[in-house]
Design a protein around this motif. Structure first.
Motif, PDB file in Angstrom:
ATOM      1  N   PHE A 126      24.321  -9.123  -2.890  1.00  0.00           N
ATOM      2  CA  PHE A 126      23.994  -9.527  -2.036  1.00  0.00           C
ATOM      3  C   PHE A 126      23.297 -10.059  -1.247  1.00  0.00           C
ATOM      4  CE2 PHE A 126      24.324  -5.054  -4.553  1.00  0.00           C
ATOM      5  CZ  PHE A 126      25.199  -4.271  -3.751  1.00  0.00           C
ATOM      6  N   SER A 127      23.549 -10.267   0.314  1.00  0.00           N
ATOM      7  CA  SER A 127      23.339 -10.884   0.984  1.00  0.00           C
ATOM      8  C   SER A 127      21.257 -10.836   1.245  1.00  0.00           C
ATOM      9  CB  SER A 127      23.559 -11.842   2.559  1.00  0.00           C
ATOM     10  OG  SER A 127      24.335 -10.235   2.631  1.00  0.00           O
ATOM     11  N   ALA A 128      21.701  -9.657   1.400  1.00  0.00           N
ATOM     12  CA  ALA A 128      20.401  -8.783   1.859  1.00  0.00           C
ATOM     13  C   ALA A 128      20.190  -7.886   1.322  1.00  0.00           C
ATOM     14  CB  ALA A 128      20.069  -9.100   3.357  1.00  0.00           C
ATOM     15  N   CYS A 129      18.647  -7.047   1.090  1.00  0.00           N
ATOM     16  CA  CYS A 129      18.385  -5.831   0.314  1.00  0.00           C
ATOM     17  C   CYS A 129      17.652  -4.903   0.812  1.00  0.00           C
ATOM     18  CB  CYS A 129      18.257  -5.667  -1.760  1.00  0.00           C
ATOM     19  SG  CYS A 129      19.266  -6.701  -2.041  1.00  0.00           S
ATOM     20  N   LEU A 130      17.454  -3.570   1.610  1.00  0.00           N
ATOM     21  CA  LEU A 130      16.504  -3.490   2.299  1.00  0.00           C
ATOM     22  C   LEU A 130      15.552  -2.246   1.105  1.00  0.00           C
ATOM     23  CD1 LEU A 130      18.104  -2.104   5.424  1.00  0.00           C
ATOM     24  CD2 LEU A 130      17.312  -4.407   4.689  1.00  0.00           C
ATOM     25  N   PHE A 131      14.419  -2.273   0.961  1.00  0.00           N
ATOM     26  CA  PHE A 131      13.592  -1.511   0.425  1.00  0.00           C
ATOM     27  C   PHE A 131      12.075  -1.060   1.549  1.00  0.00           C
ATOM     28  CE2 PHE A 131      15.148  -4.739  -2.833  1.00  0.00           C
ATOM     29  CZ  PHE A 131      15.791  -4.250  -3.223  1.00  0.00           C
ATOM     30  N   GLY A 132      12.684   0.488   1.435  1.00  0.00           N
ATOM     31  CA  GLY A 132      11.902   1.053   1.932  1.00  0.00           C
ATOM     32  C   GLY A 132      12.247   2.648   2.186  1.00  0.00           C
ATOM     33  N   ASP A 133      10.854   3.416   2.934  1.00  0.00           N
ATOM     34  CA  ASP A 133      10.723   4.811   3.300  1.00  0.00           C
ATOM     35  C   ASP A 133      11.924   5.460   3.463  1.00  0.00           C
ATOM     36  OD1 ASP A 133       9.923   4.636   5.662  1.00  0.00           O
ATOM     37  OD2 ASP A 133       7.810   4.499   4.959  1.00  0.00           O
ATOM     38  N   SER A 134      12.012   6.574   4.393  1.00  0.00           N
ATOM     39  CA  SER A 134      12.659   6.988   4.991  1.00  0.00           C
ATOM     40  C   SER A 134      13.385   6.782   6.713  1.00  0.00           C
ATOM     41  CB  SER A 134      12.371   8.355   5.616  1.00  0.00           C
ATOM     42  OG  SER A 134      11.260   9.044   6.248  1.00  0.00           O
ATOM     43  N   VAL A 135      12.724   5.877   6.701  1.00  0.00           N
ATOM     44  CA  VAL A 135      12.330   5.100   8.250  1.00  0.00           C
ATOM     45  C   VAL A 135      13.819   4.708   8.409  1.00  0.00           C
ATOM     46  CG1 VAL A 135      11.706   3.911  10.109  1.00  0.00           C
ATOM     47  CG2 VAL A 135      10.319   5.974   8.794  1.00  0.00           C
ATOM     48  N   ILE A 176      10.854  -5.619   3.157  1.00  0.00           N
ATOM     49  CA  ILE A 176      10.002  -4.420   2.524  1.00  0.00           C
ATOM     50  C   ILE A 176       9.485  -3.427   3.929  1.00  0.00           C
ATOM     51  CG2 ILE A 176       8.241  -3.663   0.579  1.00  0.00           C
ATOM     52  CD1 ILE A 176       9.008  -6.612  -0.913  1.00  0.00           C
ATOM     53  N   ALA A 177       9.496  -2.490   3.621  1.00  0.00           N
ATOM     54  CA  ALA A 177       8.993  -1.840   4.819  1.00  0.00           C
ATOM     55  C   ALA A 177       8.839  -0.189   3.988  1.00  0.00           C
ATOM     56  CB  ALA A 177      11.013  -1.405   5.660  1.00  0.00           C
ATOM     57  N   ILE A 178       7.494  -0.660   3.887  1.00  0.00           N
ATOM     58  CA  ILE A 178       6.773   0.533   3.518  1.00  0.00           C
ATOM     59  C   ILE A 178       4.766   1.201   3.957  1.00  0.00           C
ATOM     60  CG2 ILE A 178       7.820   0.804   1.084  1.00  0.00           C
ATOM     61  CD1 ILE A 178       5.682  -1.012  -0.285  1.00  0.00           C
ATOM     62  N   GLY A 179       4.540   2.116   4.053  1.00  0.00           N
ATOM     63  CA  GLY A 179       3.421   1.607   3.846  1.00  0.00           C
ATOM     64  C   GLY A 179       2.808   2.897   4.772  1.00  0.00           C
ATOM     65  N   GLY A 180       3.813   3.578   5.380  1.00  0.00           N
ATOM     66  CA  GLY A 180       3.855   5.813   6.050  1.00  0.00           C
ATOM     67  C   GLY A 180       3.192   6.411   4.961  1.00  0.00           C
ATOM     68  N   ASN A 181       4.152   6.282   3.886  1.00  0.00           N
ATOM     69  CA  ASN A 181       3.945   7.032   3.253  1.00  0.00           C
ATOM     70  C   ASN A 181       2.839   6.688   2.108  1.00  0.00           C
ATOM     71  OD1 ASN A 181       5.673   8.495   3.500  1.00  0.00           O
ATOM     72  ND2 ASN A 181       7.049   7.311   2.582  1.00  0.00           N
ATOM     73  N   ASP A 182       1.778   5.652   2.155  1.00  0.00           N
ATOM     74  CA  ASP A 182       0.962   5.194   1.381  1.00  0.00           C
ATOM     75  C   ASP A 182      -0.303   6.242   2.157  1.00  0.00           C
ATOM     76  OD1 ASP A 182       1.695   2.868  -0.720  1.00  0.00           O
ATOM     77  OD2 ASP A 182       3.524   2.349   1.388  1.00  0.00           O
ATOM     78  N   ALA A 183       0.089   5.528   3.083  1.00  0.00           N
ATOM     79  CA  ALA A 183      -1.685   6.428   4.522  1.00  0.00           C
ATOM     80  C   ALA A 183      -1.583   7.403   4.754  1.00  0.00           C
ATOM     81  CB  ALA A 183      -0.921   5.786   5.623  1.00  0.00           C
ATOM     82  N   TRP A 184      -0.031   8.470   4.289  1.00  0.00           N
ATOM     83  CA  TRP A 184      -0.395   9.327   3.952  1.00  0.00           C
ATOM     84  C   TRP A 184      -0.669  10.342   2.626  1.00  0.00           C
ATOM     85  CZ3 TRP A 184       4.759  12.763   3.963  1.00  0.00           C
ATOM     86  CH2 TRP A 184       4.888  14.327   4.193  1.00  0.00           C
ATOM     87  N   TYR A 185       0.172   9.728   1.680  1.00  0.00           N
ATOM     88  CA  TYR A 185      -0.688  10.022   0.438  1.00  0.00           C
ATOM     89  C   TYR A 185      -2.399   9.426  -0.066  1.00  0.00           C
ATOM     90  CZ  TYR A 185       4.655   9.808  -0.403  1.00  0.00           C
ATOM     91  OH  TYR A 185       6.110  10.551  -0.436  1.00  0.00           O
ATOM     92  N   GLY A 186      -2.880   8.686   0.519  1.00  0.00           N
ATOM     93  CA  GLY A 186      -3.884   8.488   0.355  1.00  0.00           C
ATOM     94  C   GLY A 186      -4.546   7.129  -0.531  1.00  0.00           C
ATOM     95  N   LEU A 187      -3.216   6.628  -0.266  1.00  0.00           N
ATOM     96  CA  LEU A 187      -3.602   4.976  -1.149  1.00  0.00           C
ATOM     97  C   LEU A 187      -5.050   4.434  -0.807  1.00  0.00           C
ATOM     98  CD1 LEU A 187      -1.024   6.031  -2.660  1.00  0.00           C
ATOM     99  CD2 LEU A 187      -0.256   3.259  -2.610  1.00  0.00           C
ATOM    100  N   SER A 188      -5.766   3.934  -1.070  1.00  0.00           N
ATOM    101  CA  SER A 188      -7.197   3.471  -1.643  1.00  0.00           C
ATOM    102  C   SER A 188      -6.340   2.120  -1.385  1.00  0.00           C
ATOM    103  CB  SER A 188      -7.649   2.503  -2.410  1.00  0.00           C
ATOM    104  OG  SER A 188      -7.448   1.952  -3.275  1.00  0.00           O
ATOM    105  N   ASP A 189      -7.221   1.099  -0.177  1.00  0.00           N
ATOM    106  CA  ASP A 189      -6.307  -0.002  -0.096  1.00  0.00           C
ATOM    107  C   ASP A 189      -6.264  -1.228  -0.819  1.00  0.00           C
ATOM    108  OD1 ASP A 189      -6.084   0.680   3.347  1.00  0.00           O
ATOM    109  OD2 ASP A 189      -8.378  -0.873   3.513  1.00  0.00           O
ATOM    110  N   THR A 190      -6.807  -1.541  -1.920  1.00  0.00           N
ATOM    111  CA  THR A 190      -6.832  -2.096  -3.119  1.00  0.00           C
ATOM    112  C   THR A 190      -4.998  -1.640  -3.914  1.00  0.00           C
ATOM    113  OG1 THR A 190      -9.077  -1.903  -3.198  1.00  0.00           O
ATOM    114  CG2 THR A 190      -8.008  -2.424  -5.239  1.00  0.00           C
ATOM    115  N   LEU A 191      -5.312  -0.452  -3.909  1.00  0.00           N
ATOM    116  CA  LEU A 191      -4.149   0.302  -4.812  1.00  0.00           C
ATOM    117  C   LEU A 191      -2.688  -0.182  -4.003  1.00  0.00           C
ATOM    118  CD1 LEU A 191      -2.960   1.509  -6.949  1.00  0.00           C
ATOM    119  CD2 LEU A 191      -3.138   3.999  -6.181  1.00  0.00           C
ATOM    120  N   PHE A 192      -3.182  -0.318  -2.606  1.00  0.00           N
ATOM    121  CA  PHE A 192      -1.607  -0.247  -1.647  1.00  0.00           C
ATOM    122  C   PHE A 192      -1.694  -1.483  -1.722  1.00  0.00           C
ATOM    123  CE2 PHE A 192      -0.602  -1.490   2.406  1.00  0.00           C
ATOM    124  CZ  PHE A 192       1.592  -1.080   2.558  1.00  0.00           C
TER     125      PHE A 192
END
Length: 373
Positions: A198-207, A251-267
């Motif tokens: 593929f010329s491009a691949c998207l990895f992300g959440d529901s948005v 790579i388009a993530i982060g919103g759920n990481d914030a919602w799930y309560g992941l620490s800065d280090t784990l994220f």
């Protein structure tokens, strides 16, 4: 039923079903909700009118009164989801033990006079996916081979609990990789992309998942609802052995990481691991998209999303990871969606945590610009 979709392309659906199963050849006209001795019917046509025009019939009104306003919005939004699936990959998926097991479990929630529950579900999935609009709730119902689809409410609630469909945790935790729905979704991705470039691949959440296949041929959207850094790592680990190649990756993530309560280090650790795994897919360019904010109203409701303050913190961590890896953090390209660190109301869907059609179009154009760099 294994080769049903091949036959669908050449002869009429009714003939196929009559020859390959004992299921009567009808399309579902009514959904019957059964709770003990009580029943309530809902014409499928009423659902389509509600999805397309927002019209609420008296039968649908009776059903909707058991939903809160936010749940009604979620339900209406769910009716809009239409998945364009490749039939060859879907055929492989439906013949896996995982899919067979789940269809068997789901069939227990549908009351039938015969023992063809699994075959009926199988047929509805394939025929619904083969419809012009793709597989969705309505196309599935309209393809279900019976005039009545009788749903046993107590049985369905038990099934939902067994399949981990509903979570009572607020905020929820990222247990995606242990759920059947996530496993089936990733397995479909494995089948449909195996050995492809593929010329491009998207990895992300529901948005990002809302974009579907709209970024053009040669781009594949691997985004999944609820995805965070934790589940993205697990997804990539399953995809890499299939010899998939992605020239560029987003790579388009982060919103759920914030919602799930992941620490800065784990994220940060999971994002770093994700970048390393994406590089194994042959990506020479990787772009990070900041976590998406919610509207002001949605951000204060822990049932819907993280606070925008926490999303802002997550984005700072993402920027630090981007600098460390010398990859672009494309915050400026999507900034027009926001105002004062919150999603603008006029770009928001009904739940306040996703994009409406106008917002999706802005995000799509931003990605096309990014991938053109």
């Amino acid at each position: 039923m294994r080769y049903l979709h091949h036959l669908v392309l050449s002869i009429s659906t009714c003939v196929i079903l009559l020859k390959t199963t004992s299921i009567p050849c009808f399309a579902a006209e009514k959904i019957i909700f059964r709770y003990g001795v009580f029943e309530e019917s809902l014409p499928v046509a009423d659902l389509r009118k509600y999805a397309q025009k927002g019209e609420v019939s008296s039968s649908l009104q009776f059903v909707l009164k058991f939903f809160s306003l936010s749940e009604q919005k979620e339900f209406h939004q769910a009716l809009q989801v239409k998945m364009p699936l490749e039939l060859a990959a879907l055929d492989k998926l439906l013949n896996t033990e995982l899919a067979k097991e789940n269809l068997s479990v789901v069939s227990q929630g549908i009351a039938r006079r015969d023992s063809a529950g699994v075959q009926a579900l199988n047929a509805a999935v394939i025929l619904g996916a083969n419809s012009q609009e793709g597989l969705g709730i309505i196309s599935f119902l309209e393809a279900y081979p019976s005039q009545r689809l009788v749903i046993n409410i107590p049985a369905v609630l038990k099934i939902a609990s067994k399949l981990n469909i509903f979570s009572n945790e607020i905020p929820p935790k990222d247990n995606l990789s242990s759920t059947s729905l996530w496993q089936i979704s990733v397995q479909y991705q494995e089948f449909v992309t195996e050995g492809k470039e593929f010329s491009a691949c998207l990895f992300g959440d529901s948005v990002t998942a809302e974009l579907g296949k709209t970024l053009g041929k040669g781009t594949f959207n691997f985004a999944l609802d609820g995805l965070s850094g934790i589940s993205l790592v697990e997804q990539l680990k399953l995809l890499i052995p299939n010899k998939i190649k992605c020239e560029k990756a987003v790579i388009a993530i982060g919103g759920n990481d914030a919602w799930y309560g992941l620490s800065d280090t784990l994220f940060a650790n999971k994002l770093q691991e994700s970048i390393s795994l994406v590089q194994k897919l042959g990506s020479h360019q990787i772009f990070l998209i900041p976590a998406f904010y919610s509207t002001v109203a949605a951000s204060v409701d822990p049932r819907i999303s993280a606070t925008n303050y926490r999303v802002k913190q997550i984005n700072k961590v993402m920027n630090q990871v981007a600098v460390k890896n010398q990859i672009p953090f494309e915050i400026s390209e999507v900034e027009s969606l926001n105002q004062n660190d919150a999603l603008k109301d006029n770009f928001s869907s009904e739940d306040g945590a996703h994009l409406n059609n106008q917002g999706i179009n802005i995000y799509r154009q931003a990605l096309l610009k990014i991938l053109g760099k």
